[in-house]
Design a protein around this motif. Structure first.
Motif, short mmCIF file in Angstrom:
data_model
loop_
_atom_site.label_atom_id
_atom_site.label_comp_id
_atom_site.label_asym_id
_atom_site.label_seq_id
_atom_site.Cartn_x
_atom_site.Cartn_y
_atom_site.Cartn_z
N PRO A 217 0.84 -1.20 0.00
CA PRO A 217 0.00 0.00 0.00
C PRO A 217 0.88 1.26 0.00
CG PRO A 217 -0.84 -1.58 1.57
CD PRO A 217 0.47 -2.13 1.08
N GLU A 218 0.44 2.26 -0.73
CA GLU A 218 1.22 3.50 -0.85
C GLU A 218 0.29 4.70 -0.66
OE1 GLU A 218 2.71 2.72 -4.77
OE2 GLU A 218 0.81 3.23 -5.71
N ILE A 219 0.87 5.85 -0.35
CA ILE A 219 0.04 7.04 -0.10
C ILE A 219 -0.83 7.29 -1.33
CG2 ILE A 219 0.02 9.52 0.40
CD1 ILE A 219 2.77 9.21 1.64
N THR A 220 -2.14 7.41 -1.09
CA THR A 220 -3.08 7.50 -2.20
C THR A 220 -4.20 8.47 -1.86
OG1 THR A 220 -2.69 5.14 -2.63
CG2 THR A 220 -4.64 6.10 -3.66
N LYS A 221 -4.56 9.29 -2.85
CA LYS A 221 -5.74 10.15 -2.67
C LYS A 221 -6.91 9.43 -3.32
CE LYS A 221 -3.59 14.61 -2.26
NZ LYS A 221 -2.91 15.64 -3.02
N VAL A 222 -7.99 9.28 -2.61
CA VAL A 222 -9.14 8.52 -3.11
C VAL A 222 -10.32 9.46 -3.34
CG1 VAL A 222 -10.73 6.61 -2.60
CG2 VAL A 222 -8.37 6.50 -1.79
N ASN A 223 -10.88 9.37 -4.55
CA ASN A 223 -12.05 10.19 -4.89
C ASN A 223 -13.27 9.70 -4.11
OD1 ASN A 223 -14.05 11.66 -6.30
ND2 ASN A 223 -14.25 10.01 -7.81
N ILE A 224 -13.99 10.61 -3.46
CA ILE A 224 -15.22 10.18 -2.76
C ILE A 224 -16.48 10.71 -3.46
CG2 ILE A 224 -14.16 9.70 -0.53
CD1 ILE A 224 -15.18 12.42 0.47
N GLY A 225 -16.28 11.30 -4.62
CA GLY A 225 -17.43 11.73 -5.44
C GLY A 225 -17.80 10.61 -6.41
N VAL A 226 -18.61 10.93 -7.42
CA VAL A 226 -19.02 9.89 -8.37
C VAL A 226 -18.76 10.33 -9.82
CG1 VAL A 226 -20.80 8.97 -6.85
CG2 VAL A 226 -21.42 10.72 -8.53
N ARG A 227 -18.77 9.33 -10.71
CA ARG A 227 -18.67 9.60 -12.14
C ARG A 227 -20.06 9.44 -12.77
NH1 ARG A 227 -13.49 5.82 -13.68
NH2 ARG A 227 -11.94 6.80 -12.33
N LYS A 228 -20.08 9.50 -14.11
CA LYS A 228 -21.40 9.51 -14.75
C LYS A 228 -21.87 8.13 -15.24
CE LYS A 228 -21.76 14.30 -16.07
NZ LYS A 228 -20.64 14.81 -15.28
N ASN A 229 -21.02 7.10 -15.10
CA ASN A 229 -21.39 5.75 -15.56
C ASN A 229 -22.17 5.02 -14.47
OD1 ASN A 229 -19.77 6.13 -17.85
ND2 ASN A 229 -17.97 5.53 -16.66
N PRO A 230 -22.89 3.97 -14.86
CA PRO A 230 -23.46 3.12 -13.81
C PRO A 230 -22.32 2.45 -13.03
CG PRO A 230 -24.02 2.27 -16.02
CD PRO A 230 -23.21 3.50 -16.22
N GLY A 231 -22.60 2.06 -11.81
CA GLY A 231 -21.52 1.50 -10.99
C GLY A 231 -21.92 0.25 -10.23
N ILE A 232 -20.89 -0.47 -9.77
CA ILE A 232 -21.07 -1.60 -8.84
C ILE A 232 -20.34 -1.20 -7.57
CG2 ILE A 232 -20.54 -4.03 -8.37
CD1 ILE A 232 -20.55 -4.47 -11.44
N LEU A 233 -20.99 -1.42 -6.43
CA LEU A 233 -20.38 -1.09 -5.14
C LEU A 233 -19.92 -2.40 -4.49
CD1 LEU A 233 -19.87 1.29 -3.24
CD2 LEU A 233 -22.12 0.91 -2.24
N ILE A 234 -18.65 -2.48 -4.16
CA ILE A 234 -18.16 -3.71 -3.54
C ILE A 234 -17.77 -3.43 -2.08
CG2 ILE A 234 -15.90 -3.40 -4.68
CD1 ILE A 234 -15.62 -6.52 -4.54
N SER A 235 -18.32 -4.26 -1.19
CA SER A 235 -18.12 -4.04 0.25
C SER A 235 -17.51 -5.29 0.88
CB SER A 235 -19.47 -3.71 0.89
OG SER A 235 -19.27 -3.26 2.21
N GLY A 236 -17.22 -5.22 2.17
CA GLY A 236 -16.58 -6.35 2.84
C GLY A 236 -15.07 -6.22 2.73
N HIS A 237 -14.37 -7.35 2.84
CA HIS A 237 -12.91 -7.28 2.98
C HIS A 237 -12.13 -8.10 1.96
CE1 HIS A 237 -14.88 -6.67 6.88
NE2 HIS A 237 -13.82 -6.05 7.32
N ASP A 238 -12.81 -8.77 1.00
CA ASP A 238 -12.11 -9.76 0.18
C ASP A 238 -11.49 -9.14 -1.08
OD1 ASP A 238 -11.54 -11.97 -1.65
OD2 ASP A 238 -12.61 -13.21 -0.20
#
Ligand code: FSO
Ligand code: SF4
Length: 541
Positions: A217-238
């Motif tokens: 893992p390395e220092i990363t900026k993560v977008n918390i907004g959304v894009r315009k395409n449909p999406g899949i949300l993946i949760s949990g830890h796997d």
């Protein structure tokens, strides 16, 4: 039913009619029976090992996946649990034939699953309360919950092709020992500590599996907004499920977003090559009712942390692995097998894009390798007095109002302190504008709850650099939040590493009897939390 394995247990005593988590009595009892039959299987595998015979990794996987299935919020599906009980019972019976000396087996090793009504009757006799002595019960459950958490971490390593027969053999032998009436309280305390040692080994195995497969893992900026395409949300830890999903969604016009404990996947180099890996949506697990609604697209739950599913998105929620929910489609695939996510992808194509609920970025990726790379800067900041204290605020988030303490505590900490976090507890403070100290953010996120291992590694490294006699002499304090059983193994692992004076909240576990709680207080200095003002004074002087 009687269940007191998580922090939200009714009245901090025990859930007896239905779980605060939404688990009904039938599911709770069947989960107890699954643990029982898994312990019976473990008695057989332990006997085989004692006779010098080899146990197939598939049997080890069955044990860890069964235990994972009983973790809080993992599986609400009675049919799926019954199937597991039957399968485990059948495999146990098969293996029993290979044991030479069958004279010492207990009832659990000899019990066979029959009709559902028989199973339900049996389940009522083998639950938590079947151990009468409150201290023995407390230690047995403390160990059992640690084993469940450990099993979850081992399973995550297994899906990435890493095995450790020693840990599996330990899990199985310990499952047997906690049913053994001849074990004294002292022996159970020793087994609790050994569970912590195995927890360290389990987290190390998972760390090695994750980093050797996906990079550090390395220092990363993560977008918390959304894009315009449909999406899949993946949760949990796997992470392996995520990898397969990203491969299968490549070039489909469908974006993939992480949710809750899947956020740290964003920090691994291997996942950054996917253009459709769009960002993180939402917060910790307990806010999913609103967030899954507004996400609009399908959701894949890879592990625990399912909140009773609302009808409005039930047809969009999929489970896989140890997770399950009645009425929601389960995607098949055992450890090592390829999974087919095409149903989810096809559904996503028909869905609206997610509704934006936040915008901007968050920063993370401070696991041990990255922090070691920054060591010089960090040590300098400590030596100059710019950083006075590190506060480890790892663990879980939860829905109780009392958890606002953690946000308030983070806000109230002096500006020369740095919060070290991991697990979904991070959502209480990762988005706060806490600033930085000489370029070092005041909240460093290492990753998932198992990445609490990183903070232990870093503490050991600092001990070396500062030539401290004891890890507890370092300017590092632990104010840890817990919810479910993975947090129990993290806690036992920290104790095994010699870390003392951990503050645990928002409440101490209901499964600790007063005597067992006293042992933890007197031997390890464990304590609960008080008010924000009091605790800031205790930690920062
Ligand atoms: Fe949170 Fe849930 Fe990771 Fe737990 S997402 S509560 S400790 O399952 O596993 O941190
Ligand atoms: Fe209650 Fe927690 Fe058990 Fe659910 S997992 S039944 S909330 S103690």
């Amino acid at each position: 039913m009687f269940c007191f394995q998580c922090q939200e247990t009714a009245g901090n005593k025990g859930c007896v009619k239905a779980g605060v988590c939404g688990k009904n009595a039938q599911v709770a009892n069947l989960q107890d029976l699954l643990r029982y039959v898994t312990s019976g299987l473990s008695e057989v595998t332990t006997a085989l090992r004692n006779e010098g015979k080899k146990v197939d990794v598939k049997v080890n996987h069955l044990v860890t996946t069964n235990l994972f299935t009983t973790i809080t919020n993992a599986n609400f599906d009675a049919d799926a649990i019954v199937k597991r009980i039957r399968n485990t019972s059948a495999i146990k019976k098969e293996l029993l034939a290979h044991v030479a000396d069958k004279s010492k087996f207990s009832e659990a090793a000899l019990w066979d699953a029959g009709e559902l009504s028989e199973m339900e009757e049996k389940a009522k006799t083998i639950g938590v309360l079947s151990t009468e002595n409150e201290d023995v019960r407390s230690l047995r459950e403390l160990i059992a919950y640690g084993l469940k958490g450990l099993a979850a971490y081992v399973k995550h390593a297994n899906v990435l092709g890493k095995e450790n027969e020693k840990i599996d053999a330990f899990i199985q032998s310990a499952l047997v020992k906690i049913r053994d009436n001849s074990l004294s309280v002292d022996e159970l305390i020793a087994l609790t500590l050994e569970t912590g040692n195995q927890g360290v080994a389990g987290m190390a195995l998972l760390d090695e599996a994750n980093t050797s497969t996906y990079g550090n893992p390395e220092i990363t900026k993560v977008n918390i907004g959304v894009r315009k395409n449909p999406g899949i949300l993946i949760s949990g830890h796997d992470l392996r499920d995520l990898e397969m999903l990203l491969e299968q969604t490549k070039g489909t016009g469908v974006d993939v977003y992480t949710h809750s404990e899947m956020l740290p996947a964003q920090y691994y180099p291997a996942f950054k090559k996917y253009d459709n890996f769009a960002g993180n949506y939402g917060n910790a697990w307990w806010k999913q009712k609103e967030e899954f609604e507004s996400f609009n697209g399908p959701i894949l739950m890879t592990t625990n942390c399912i909140v009773p599913v609302k009808d409005s998105y039930k047809d969009r929620l999929f489970t896989t692995g140890a997770a399950g929910y009645p009425g929601c489609k389960h995607i098949a695939g055992e450890i090592g097998e390829q999974k087919d996510f095409s149903d989810i992808i096809n559904l996503a194509k028909t869905c609206q894009p997610p509704i934006e609920i936040e915008s901007g970025e968050i920063i993370g990726g401070f696991a041990h390798h990255q922090v070691e790379a920054l060591a010089e800067k960090v040590v300098e900041a400590v030596k100059s007095g710019a950083i006075k204290k590190f506060i480890v605020m790892s663990g879980c988030d939860g829905r109780m109002k009392s958890r606002e303490y953690y946000t308030d505590f983070a806000k109230a900490l002096p500006k020369d302190t740095v919060i070290l976090t991991s697990g979904c507890a991070k959502y209480r403070y990762l988005k706060l504008p806490l600033g930085d100290i000489q370029g070092i953010p005041r909240v460093l996120d290492a990753g998932q709850c198992n990445d609490s291992y990183s903070w232990a590694i870093i503490a050991l490294k600092l001990k070396e650099i500062f030539q401290a006699a004891d890890i507890n002499d370092l300017p590092i304090e632990f104010n840890v939040a817990w919810y479910e059983q993975k947090a129990v193994i993290v806690l036992l692992a920290l104790l095994a590493l010699g870390i003392k004076n951990i503050h645990l909240g928002p409440t101490l576990p209901a499964f600790l009897s007063p005597n067992v709680a006293n042992v933890l207080v007197s031997s390890f200095g464990i304590s609960g939390i008080s008010t924000v003002e009091e605790d800031v004074k205790i930690f920062c002087g």
